[in-house]
Design a protein around this motif. Structure first.
Motif, PDB file in Angstrom:
ATOM      1  N   GLU A  33      -1.587 -26.734  24.267  1.00  0.00           N
ATOM      2  CA  GLU A  33      -2.180 -27.566  23.222  1.00  0.00           C
ATOM      3  C   GLU A  33      -1.104 -28.174  22.332  1.00  0.00           C
ATOM      4  O   GLU A  33      -1.154 -29.358  21.971  1.00  0.00           O
ATOM      5  N   ALA A  34      -0.107 -27.346  21.960  1.00  0.00           N
ATOM      6  CA  ALA A  34       0.984 -27.844  21.126  1.00  0.00           C
ATOM      7  C   ALA A  34       1.798 -28.891  21.851  1.00  0.00           C
ATOM      8  O   ALA A  34       2.222 -29.896  21.254  1.00  0.00           O
ATOM      9  N   ALA A  43      -0.214 -32.178  21.890  1.00  0.00           N
ATOM     10  CA  ALA A  43      -0.193 -32.828  20.580  1.00  0.00           C
ATOM     11  C   ALA A  43       1.166 -33.466  20.322  1.00  0.00           C
ATOM     12  O   ALA A  43       1.249 -34.598  19.811  1.00  0.00           O
ATOM     13  N   PHE A  44       2.239 -32.776  20.667  1.00  0.00           N
ATOM     14  CA  PHE A  44       3.582 -33.325  20.472  1.00  0.00           C
ATOM     15  C   PHE A  44       3.794 -34.566  21.334  1.00  0.00           C
ATOM     16  O   PHE A  44       4.362 -35.567  20.869  1.00  0.00           O
ATOM     17  N   ARG A  83       1.754 -36.698  22.185  1.00  0.00           N
ATOM     18  CA  ARG A  83       0.974 -37.830  21.655  1.00  0.00           C
ATOM     19  C   ARG A  83       1.371 -38.182  20.230  1.00  0.00           C
ATOM     20  O   ARG A  83       0.640 -38.859  19.516  1.00  0.00           O
ATOM     21  N   GLY A 143       2.686 -35.793  17.810  1.00  0.00           N
ATOM     22  CA  GLY A 143       2.644 -34.706  16.848  1.00  0.00           C
ATOM     23  C   GLY A 143       4.019 -34.117  16.572  1.00  0.00           C
ATOM     24  O   GLY A 143       5.043 -34.593  17.079  1.00  0.00           O
ATOM     25  N   ALA A 144       4.029 -33.055  15.792  1.00  0.00           N
ATOM     26  CA  ALA A 144       5.286 -32.448  15.347  1.00  0.00           C
ATOM     27  C   ALA A 144       5.550 -31.145  16.086  1.00  0.00           C
ATOM     28  O   ALA A 144       4.647 -30.525  16.663  1.00  0.00           O
ATOM     29  N   ASP A 181       6.363 -27.190  16.229  1.00  0.00           N
ATOM     30  CA  ASP A 181       6.003 -26.027  15.430  1.00  0.00           C
ATOM     31  C   ASP A 181       7.294 -25.297  15.052  1.00  0.00           C
ATOM     32  O   ASP A 181       7.788 -24.457  15.806  1.00  0.00           O
ATOM     33  N   GLN A 240      -6.558 -30.603  27.958  1.00  0.00           N
ATOM     34  CA  GLN A 240      -6.474 -29.571  26.919  1.00  0.00           C
ATOM     35  C   GLN A 240      -6.493 -28.225  27.615  1.00  0.00           C
ATOM     36  O   GLN A 240      -7.343 -27.965  28.450  1.00  0.00           O
TER      37      GLN A 240
END
Length: 273
Positions: A22-23, A26-27, A29, A31-32, A34, A267
């Protein structure tokens, strides 16, 4: 030309700052990272004392393998597996070489046990109770691509589903001057023979490589570019972003041209690290 096909039933992923699929999605697309994520995976498959003793390469391989199985909804013990690593555990290899040269009698039995290339596959079959074949292979930069071909061949031969795992750790000592690998990276997929509603269908063709034909690296490939298993990341980038194409290098002047269809950006199943 033969086209090998499968369904991507589940994905697992671990990289520094990206401890879950999931992380990673998100990254990829936008995202940042963690920044407070775990430094090392802690696979629940192993008992606490085994988790402490297991090398990082085994830990990351088991972490992503279990995540992929959970995302697929399949029992891990029911799956044959293919574990692909470019170099195995170079930290242990460096220790073994140095100790054999300086004081052979002090070799650690545990590290010796973990030095074999199929250590991760062995831990996996013991931890899950899997009695199906487990393949451990290495082909340098082409390791994951060759692992994918092996998994697809098993599916074409009648196997219902196969677990594919790619992983590598850092190179250290004199070996680090010969083999370039930094950080820790693992990725896994459960590949099925039959379609599933809404799941990604992957078709793979082996073609002649075209010089300069590869696309630029995606977000995941840029993030973990120093790791020896980074050549697998174009496929994970495509799955994370919903891209229809990816290309992997299987060596010998060929290319695996991969088409991804009938899917939304994937996902994975939530899991703890």
């Amino acid at each position: 030309m033969t086209v090998l096909a499968c369904t991507v039933e589940g994905v697992g992923f671990w990289a520094p700052g990206l401890p879950t699929w999931e992380a990673a999605c998100a990254f990829a697309r936008g995202g940042a990272i963690d920044a407070d994520g775990p430094r090392k995976p802690s696979p629940r498959l192993l008992a606490a004392n085994e988790r402490r003793r297991a090398p990082e390469t085994v830990a990351v391989a088991l972490e992503v393998a279990l995540a992929a199985c959970q995302a697929s909804g399949r029992d891990a013990a029911s799956l044959p597996s293919v574990f692909a690593s470019s170099q195995g555990d170079l930290v242990i290899a460096d220790y073994m070489c140095a100790t054999l040269a300086d004081d052979p009698a002090t070799i650690s039995p545990t590290r010796f046990h973990n030095s074999v290339h199929n250590a991760a596959a062995g831990y996996w079959t013991i931890g899950t109770g899997a009695m199906h074949p487990a393949t451990a292979l290495s082909a340098g930069d082409a390791s994951f691509a060759q692992g994918l071909l092996e998994a697809l061949a098993q599916l074409a031969g009648g196997t219902e589903a196969v677990l594919l795992v790619g992983y590598d750790g850092a190179a250290v000592g004199p070996l680090g001057a010969v083999v370039r690998s930094t950080g820790l990276l693992g990725g896994a997929m459960v590949l099925g023979r039959d379609p599933r509603p809404g799941a990604t269908v992957m078709q793979v063709r082996v073609v002649e490589a075209v010089r300069g034909g590869a696309a630029g690296p995606g977000p995941l490939a840029r993030h973990a570019r120093g790791n020896a298993s980074a050549p697998m990341l174009p496929l994970f980038d495509a799955l994370a972003c919903g891209s229809p194409h990816a290309s992997l290098d299987p060596g010998t002047g060929r290319s695996l041209e991969i088409t991804l269809a009938e899917h939304q950006p994937m996902q994975g199943a939530a899991h703890e690290s």
